[in-house]
Motif scaffolding. Sequence first.
Motif, PDB file in Angstrom:
ATOM      1  N   CYS A 183       0.902  -1.219  -0.120  1.00  0.00           N
ATOM      2  CA  CYS A 183       0.088   0.132   0.005  1.00  0.00           C
ATOM      3  C   CYS A 183       0.825   1.247   0.037  1.00  0.00           C
ATOM      4  O   CYS A 183       1.863   1.304   0.876  1.00  0.00           O
ATOM      5  CB  CYS A 183      -0.910  -0.128   1.187  1.00  0.00           C
ATOM      6  N   PRO A 191       0.947   5.207   1.185  1.00  0.00           N
ATOM      7  CA  PRO A 191       0.057   5.946   2.326  1.00  0.00           C
ATOM      8  C   PRO A 191      -1.201   6.331   1.912  1.00  0.00           C
ATOM      9  O   PRO A 191      -2.250   6.197   2.457  1.00  0.00           O
ATOM     10  CB  PRO A 191       0.984   7.226   2.424  1.00  0.00           C
ATOM     11  N   LEU A 219      -3.277   3.199   1.779  1.00  0.00           N
ATOM     12  CA  LEU A 219      -3.819   2.898   2.990  1.00  0.00           C
ATOM     13  C   LEU A 219      -4.770   3.695   3.775  1.00  0.00           C
ATOM     14  O   LEU A 219      -5.825   3.509   4.593  1.00  0.00           O
ATOM     15  CB  LEU A 219      -2.740   2.981   4.130  1.00  0.00           C
ATOM     16  N   LEU A 248      -8.208   2.653   2.021  1.00  0.00           N
ATOM     17  CA  LEU A 248      -8.538   1.126   2.587  1.00  0.00           C
ATOM     18  C   LEU A 248      -8.688   1.154   4.093  1.00  0.00           C
ATOM     19  O   LEU A 248      -9.467   0.108   4.505  1.00  0.00           O
ATOM     20  CB  LEU A 248      -7.572   0.179   2.076  1.00  0.00           C
ATOM     21  N   GLY A 249      -8.215   1.941   4.929  1.00  0.00           N
ATOM     22  CA  GLY A 249      -7.918   1.737   6.134  1.00  0.00           C
ATOM     23  C   GLY A 249      -9.230   1.900   6.863  1.00  0.00           C
ATOM     24  O   GLY A 249      -9.435   0.686   8.001  1.00  0.00           O
ATOM     25  N   ALA A 283     -11.113  -1.637   6.874  1.00  0.00           N
ATOM     26  CA  ALA A 283     -10.293  -2.620   7.815  1.00  0.00           C
ATOM     27  C   ALA A 283     -10.687  -2.297   9.275  1.00  0.00           C
ATOM     28  O   ALA A 283     -10.979  -3.244  10.009  1.00  0.00           O
ATOM     29  CB  ALA A 283      -8.888  -2.550   7.528  1.00  0.00           C
ATOM     30  N   HIS A 296      -5.929  -5.217  16.191  1.00  0.00           N
ATOM     31  CA  HIS A 296      -5.836  -4.953  14.546  1.00  0.00           C
ATOM     32  C   HIS A 296      -6.197  -3.706  14.035  1.00  0.00           C
ATOM     33  O   HIS A 296      -5.709  -2.943  12.986  1.00  0.00           O
ATOM     34  CB  HIS A 296      -6.796  -5.869  13.876  1.00  0.00           C
ATOM     35  N   ARG A 355      -6.225  -1.069  15.619  1.00  0.00           N
ATOM     36  CA  ARG A 355      -5.032   0.069  15.823  1.00  0.00           C
ATOM     37  C   ARG A 355      -3.955  -0.074  15.057  1.00  0.00           C
ATOM     38  O   ARG A 355      -3.377   1.240  14.843  1.00  0.00           O
ATOM     39  CB  ARG A 355      -4.592  -0.429  17.580  1.00  0.00           C
ATOM     40  N   SER A 356      -3.428  -1.170  14.808  1.00  0.00           N
ATOM     41  CA  SER A 356      -2.114  -1.295  13.798  1.00  0.00           C
ATOM     42  C   SER A 356      -2.477  -0.622  12.460  1.00  0.00           C
ATOM     43  O   SER A 356      -1.606   0.050  11.681  1.00  0.00           O
ATOM     44  CB  SER A 356      -1.890  -2.841  13.589  1.00  0.00           C
ATOM     45  N   VAL A 357      -3.841  -0.276  12.131  1.00  0.00           N
ATOM     46  CA  VAL A 357      -4.169   0.375  10.789  1.00  0.00           C
ATOM     47  C   VAL A 357      -4.217   1.886  11.215  1.00  0.00           C
ATOM     48  O   VAL A 357      -3.647   2.887  10.427  1.00  0.00           O
ATOM     49  CB  VAL A 357      -5.487   0.196  10.088  1.00  0.00           C
ATOM     50  N   ILE A 410      -3.015   3.571  13.648  1.00  0.00           N
ATOM     51  CA  ILE A 410      -1.943   4.286  14.341  1.00  0.00           C
ATOM     52  C   ILE A 410      -0.904   4.754  13.101  1.00  0.00           C
ATOM     53  O   ILE A 410      -0.349   5.831  13.483  1.00  0.00           O
ATOM     54  CB  ILE A 410      -0.830   3.291  15.023  1.00  0.00           C
ATOM     55  N   ARG A 411      -1.157   4.399  11.830  1.00  0.00           N
ATOM     56  CA  ARG A 411      -0.554   4.786  10.467  1.00  0.00           C
ATOM     57  C   ARG A 411      -0.891   6.335  10.304  1.00  0.00           C
ATOM     58  O   ARG A 411      -0.384   6.736   9.406  1.00  0.00           O
ATOM     59  CB  ARG A 411      -0.225   3.936   9.508  1.00  0.00           C
TER      60      ARG A 411
END
Lengths: 431, 431
Positions: A396, A398, A401, A404-405, A408, A420, A422-424, A426-427
């Motif tokens: 992906c 930025p 992401l 799509l983020g 997700a 899960h 959070r891992s998306v 946080i970016r």
Amino acid sequence: MPQRLDTRDDAFESDFTALLGAKREEAADVREAVDAILVDVRERGDEAVCALTEQYDRLALTPETMRVSEDELDAATNEVAVDVRAALDLAAQRIEAHHTRQMPKDDSYTDSLGVTLASRWTPLDAVGLYVPGGTASYPSSVLMNAIPAKVAGVERVVMVVPTPDGETNPAVLAAAKRAGVNEVYRIGGAQAVGALAYGTDTIAPVAKIVGPGNAYVAAAKRAVFGTVGIDMIAGPSEVLVIADDTANPQWVAADLLAQAEHDEAAQSVVIALDDELGDAIALAVSSQLVELERRPIASVSWRDYGAIIQVQSRDEAVALANRIAAEHLELAVDEPEALMDDIRHAGAIFVGHHTPEAIGDYVGGSNHVLPTARSARFSSGLSVMDFIKRTSVLSCTPDALAKLGPAAITLARTEGLTAHARSVAIRSNQT
Amino acid sequence: MPQRLDTRDDAFESDFTALLGAKREEAADVREAVDAILVDVRERGDEAVCALTEQYDRLALTPETMRVSEDELDAATNEVAVDVRAALDLAAQRIEAHHTRQMPKDDSYTDSLGVTLASRWTPLDAVGLYVPGGTASYPSSVLMNAIPAKVAGVERVVMVVPTPDGETNPAVLAAAKRAGVNEVYRIGGAQAVGALAYGTDTIAPVAKIVGPGNAYVAAAKRAVFGTVGIDMIAGPSEVLVIADDTANPQWVAADLLAQAEHDEAAQSVVIALDDELGDAIALAVSSQLVELERRPIASVSWRDYGAIIQVQSRDEAVALANRIAAEHLELAVDEPEALMDDIRHAGAIFVGHHTPEAIGDYVGGSNHVLPTARSARFSSGLSVMDFIKRTSVLSCTPDALAKLGPAAITLARTEGLTAHARSVAIRSNQT
């Protein structure tokens, strides 16, 4: 006498269901013995392999003599008659050519959101090939198992073949050399499977084990599955012939017997589209049996598992063939192509009067390792696909992401997997 | 605390080998219980399934109420929040698009001898999809398993999902409807696997069973393998992150925890190319753990199976990654493409800092059913290939048979299979 069935009989459906369900093989329960052998090989390595080979094959080995040397392979090859070597070479060339066409291509694309998706195929690092000893030690099977692995790009193909009392089969060794097998060891049984799966000081472990074997070998393969990959556990071989009034009963009978000679548990079935054909084939089988070298085997197979099924139409024939899902299906009919389009389940199809199944066993180019016991409903014959695996690649930007983020995150939260989400988040600080 | 390894340590090789060999899952031996359930289902069909469902799920069913009706599926879909439905739809679209690209093409050619060889792909007739009940009941997994089957052309996709005490998960049912699942039954455990494999009066049998489940489901799948196909038995999930000094320790920590929250037996490993990075990631994990909803699970996974491996070069990182053969591999490095070319074994690769693994779990489009426990060395993630099978087709003209026949006869005779030789010779009087 083989079973006779007729779709016009009231009892047909129950008879046919019984034929489909007939268990041709009782797997001996050798699990405990095999488990003990595997533990021994895992713990003692070469020492266990040598001891077990002495015990089962009456052959004294050391780690140094376990491997068949290049000189021995060359000597064996020279021992093989020139016409046999030429036939092996023709077979090998054709198997190579056909399996090369099977190689899938890598795929990579970037979609409208900016996500790059790829599918990457890579070969297995090392593959073990089990070759039975004794009468079931077939050079053709060495080619059929080893060549797809080499075509797939497997760098290390390791063959194990038991040599009871030290007796080797030169044609098997010649086939191994021709196929490009990298290492050959004169060991067999569950101990050879264990050595391939766990490795010993002499034999480095492989990633997958293929090839047929007896109940011990099959149980050992099942047991090490997970540690390594395995191919399907092959059952007794089988052929189904669909024949109409253009079929030569003698030819069909010869094909049925070619299957029956493999094994007392082999199965030969013919679906006859012509009323007199069934009788003619039964008669031809009986008369050909008389002169057959492997008559003791073939006659038992034909008597116990053979069947002649009388049908009234091509539709009936197709419907039954799809239920049988035979390993080998011969279409000994006029206009076989029309019939073929309706066949959904078969390991391999042999089209028309001039394509006996035995061509596929040796020199056709397609693989003779095929799904048995109706498993053609859900599996395929051996191919390069068995020696490669696919890695998915996702990439992906930025921006992609960010697009799509949110979806997700929504799904992850719905599933209660907030780490899960959070891992998306946080970016992009979408916390 | 997770394990810390450093390739500069003398003990590294033995520590790393121990990490690789760590058994994260002891399979409970439930074979006897499962065998009894399967026999019961085989003999009593619906009656057994209903009785076992009452016993294990405390739910009284009849053959009439076993199936989840279309109305119930619609009602469940309406119960799901609009944003969740939209996210499921986006995921479904992307999974469809990606898996459609995986479909192999049929191949057919006639070679110089006049032999026509073809490879024909056909879908399985019917597939069963096991969906666990309770907390591990994930709508995303329904999409990931069912959509490839539908893309492959499977006409009948049957889902079973236990509903203990009658409780259903609306998002799971909505996902089933979106994915085009044809039949849904509120049953689970070994009895559901038995019903799919053998069929009952209410549930027609399938050709293959896919999807994750507990020890009973896994044992039942192993037991019915052969009668039907099965997918791989999935182990606990795992992630490996390769990170260099361009990686954000907080992001990497979030990804490690996303893996760890799945299961106490899940595994999160990071290979750090930078000396200070390992410490920074360890610290970030500790601080993020505090606020995690599934902290009890994630902290145990990270403590027992987490690892931070310090390496000195990209080559070292690649070599270790290939030995680990992780289910999920994240490349949190500058210039990840260069690194990727050297990776031979991984279920899926997530490229660069902006591709967290969770994107692949939900909306990337590639499949999230991937090989665990180092099996990426020999197997691939779920794809359309799991729902189709290949039939080889061979067709000889009389002339082609005359050219190929002699070699087949030679090889058949070498193998002692004279009836094989005869089936070729009889067609050209080469007896």
